[in-house]
Structure formats: C-alpha cells, structure tokens
Motif scaffolding. Structure first.
Motif, PDB file in Angstrom:
ATOM      1  N   UNK A   6       0.984  -1.064   0.334  1.00  5.85           N
ATOM      2  CA  UNK A   6       0.279  -0.398   0.405  1.00  5.85           C
ATOM      3  C   UNK A   6       1.117   1.234   0.282  1.00  5.85           C
ATOM      4  N   UNK A   7       2.234   0.875   0.451  1.00  3.38           N
ATOM      5  CA  UNK A   7       2.567   2.208   0.455  1.00  3.38           C
ATOM      6  C   UNK A   7       3.551   2.819  -0.923  1.00  3.38           C
ATOM      7  N   UNK A   8       3.478   2.028  -1.889  1.00  5.61           N
ATOM      8  CA  UNK A   8       4.276   2.289  -3.098  1.00  5.61           C
ATOM      9  C   UNK A   8       3.962   3.307  -3.758  1.00  5.61           C
ATOM     10  N   UNK A   9       5.117   3.342  -4.828  1.00  6.91           N
ATOM     11  CA  UNK A   9       4.546   4.779  -5.407  1.00  6.91           C
ATOM     12  C   UNK A   9       4.599   4.168  -6.916  1.00  6.91           C
ATOM     13  N   UNK A  10       4.540   3.223  -7.422  1.00  4.38           N
ATOM     14  CA  UNK A  10       5.303   2.847  -9.060  1.00  4.38           C
ATOM     15  C   UNK A  10       4.902   3.940 -10.063  1.00  4.38           C
ATOM     16  N   UNK A  11       6.317   4.480 -10.783  1.00  2.99           N
ATOM     17  CA  UNK A  11       6.372   4.877 -11.598  1.00  2.99           C
ATOM     18  C   UNK A  11       7.730   4.723 -12.731  1.00  2.99           C
ATOM     19  N   UNK A  12       7.670   4.889 -14.017  1.00  3.01           N
ATOM     20  CA  UNK A  12       8.500   4.195 -15.271  1.00  3.01           C
ATOM     21  C   UNK A  12      10.029   5.034 -13.778  1.00  3.01           C
ATOM     22  N   UNK A  13      10.257   6.389 -13.774  1.00 10.76           N
ATOM     23  CA  UNK A  13      11.630   6.725 -13.443  1.00 10.76           C
ATOM     24  C   UNK A  13      11.406   6.896 -12.087  1.00 10.76           C
ATOM     25  N   UNK A  14      10.901   5.876 -10.992  1.00  7.72           N
ATOM     26  CA  UNK A  14      11.368   5.851  -9.698  1.00  7.72           C
ATOM     27  C   UNK A  14      12.409   4.480  -9.475  1.00  7.72           C
ATOM     28  N   UNK A  15      13.630   5.016  -8.255  1.00 10.13           N
ATOM     29  CA  UNK A  15      14.421   4.238  -8.261  1.00 10.13           C
ATOM     30  C   UNK A  15      14.041   2.562  -7.736  1.00 10.13           C
ATOM     31  N   UNK A  16      15.469   2.011  -7.943  1.00 13.67           N
ATOM     32  CA  UNK A  16      14.582   0.194  -7.302  1.00 13.67           C
ATOM     33  C   UNK A  16      16.252  -0.262  -7.109  1.00 13.67           C
TER      34      UNK A  16
END
Length: 306
Positions: free
Chosen positions: A24-34
C-alpha cells in the motif's frame, strides 16, 4: 551494480508477506528508483525430490537426467522476491502481473550439476497500463553462462495519454497479419490436446515451486484479491505447454501471459510446425502464446559473456 552473495536461498513465505505489507505504500512510476543489487547464490545444487514434484505437476517426465527448461526460474524466484519485496522496489507486490518471459538455454542442464545463480532487476519501463519491471536471472556452470531469462512484471496504475503500449515483448514476432488470427489478433493454432485442470493445481504447483500466492491456492483466498476463483500460476501454464511441446537442448523460449486460467477449468493446447504454441479457453479466449526456437550454442555464448 553491487553484488551481494547469499549463503542459501531465502524463504519465500516471509518475503511474500513483507512485500504484501509494503504494497500500500508503494508509488510506482517508470522513473522511480529500484534496487541496484545483484544477488548471487554460488554452489547451488538441486533438491531432486522437489524437482520430481515440479515435474509431476507440470507434466514433464520424472527422473530425467536434465532439468526442465523452466526450472531455473523456480530456483531464481526466491532471490527475485527478495529484491521485489524491498522497501526501495517501487512496484507493489500485491496485484503485480507477470506479463512475459524469455529464456535462452545454451545446452541441457544436468539435474545433478552444481550451478551459480544470480538475479537482478534490469530496469523499469513505461507501459500503457502502468509500469513494468524487468527481472533477469542467470545460471552459470564452471564460470560459463548456460541459462538466462528475463521476466516482466506489470503494476497497473493511472498513466498519461500516449504511453507505450507495452507490446515489445510479443512472443511471436513472426506472427503474420493475414486475417487468420483470432479476435485477439493471434493466429489460432491447431488444437493438439485438451486438458482438464483440477482445482488443486495451484496448491500442488505452489508446494513444488514455493510460490504460495493466495490467488492460486483457494477460491476464498483468491476472492480477497478480486478473483472469483483461484487461478493457475502463469509459470505453470508455460511449463505445462513446454512439457507437451518439447524444447531443444540449446533453445530460445518466448511467452506472453494474456489472461489467467481459472481453476478448475478446461483449456485447449495448440501448436504449429513453426515452433509456436498457445493455450486457449473453451470460449477461444487466449491465455498464453509462445514460441520455441533452436539456438546455436556458439551464438548464445558469444552474446552472453558478461
């Protein structure tokens, strides 16, 4: 990318739970860090009893000297989950959809062999329905790469207009646009076999693979995540097809997961003479499409020396 060596394969249960709690705390985005860590597990040996259970549930012959082409994915899955359940992995584990798989195998892999396993996240890309992560797995023997795979996982979320359609992973680039396809655009393969799939396939595959995602285990647990019935593991569907299709020792496999298979259910396995295969439901709906091609060993080794 930093390497981190493990002494043993991590337990999947706690990782799945941790990933679910953090979702529930994730914020997916193509430019996010991993995570920029490659997990290494050297000196890996196969649990032959667990392998036999996997072979039985997927339809491979048991007791063969070589591993099924899909089995290294099972070996790498706990390491992938360790990365994907981390706080700095931006996609929520709950609701994550396995969308495609590609495998390259240089030669038959002995079940009694010793291997070095590595898993890492290659990157995030935009998809018209959200963000996709690509997870890579490699198996080495005596320092040489003998098997590798890439899996894509989709997190659905709102996107801006004009996002890519995500079809770069099409399993069969040679599919003709000749009007002979089904409603989904894929050609309808000649039906080779029809399979009645029992309600317990998800539990049996989960026990053999360690992947006990609740959507696969029981209708009650599947309903908690929006499924009216339990659904088969995508990796079970592709393994079952490849058990029927057969795979050359040196081979390339590509598959796209189109729609889940409800349990229990009936499916039609189709294949043509060009290495392509598909799995469809009673209504003709496409669950899986894929392709197997021979792979010259020399080319594989030349392209995969890293």
């Amino acid at each position: 990318m930093a390497d981190r060596q493990l002494n043993s394969s991590p337990a999947l249960g706690p990782l799945l739970l941790r990933g679910a709690l953090r979702s529930p705390f994730k914020r997916p985005a193509p430019g996010a860090g991993f995570p920029r860590t490659r997990l290494l597990l050297p000196g890996l040996r196969i649990d032959l009893a667990r392998l036999a259970a996997y072979e039985r549930v997927c339809g491979f012959p048991t007791g063969e000297p070589d591993l099924p082409v899909t089995y290294p994915h099972v070996l790498g899955f706990p390491l992938a989950m360790r990365l994907m359940s981390r706080r700095d992995f931006p996609l929520p584990l709950l609701g994550l959809v396995h969308t495609s798989l590609s495998i390259e195998r240089a030669a038959a892999l002995r079940a009694d062999g010793e291997y070095d396993l590595s898993v890492w996240i290659e990157g995030l890309t935009a998809h018209r329905r959200g963000t996709e992560a690509t997870v890579a797995t490699a198996l080495r023997r005596d320092g040489g790469l003998v098997w590798s795979s890439r899996s894509t996982y989709l997190a659905r979320h709102g996107t801006a207009p004009g996002r890519p359609d995500g079809d770069r992973h099409a399993a069969s680039p040679r599919t003709p646009d000749d009007g002979t396809g089904g409603a989904d655009g894929d050609p309808v393969m000649p039906v080779v076999a029809e399979w009645a799939i029992g309600a317990d396939v998800g539990r049996r595959y989960g026990a053999a693979s360690g992947d006990r995602n609740p959507i696969h285990l029981h209708p009650l647990t599947a309903r908690l995540f929006g499924f009216p019935r339990a659904v088969a593991h995508g990796m079970w569907t592709v393994a079952r097809c490849l058990a029927a299709h057969g795979t050359p020792d040196a081979a390339e496999v590509r598959a796209r997961f189109r729609a889940p298979v409800p349990l229990p259910g009936t499916v039609a396995y189709g294949a043509d003479g060009d290495g392509r295969f598909a799995l469809r439901g009673p209504d003709g709906g496409l669950h899986l499409s894929g392709e197997v091609r021979p792979l010259p060993v020399r080319n594989f080794l030349a392209q995969n020396q890293s």
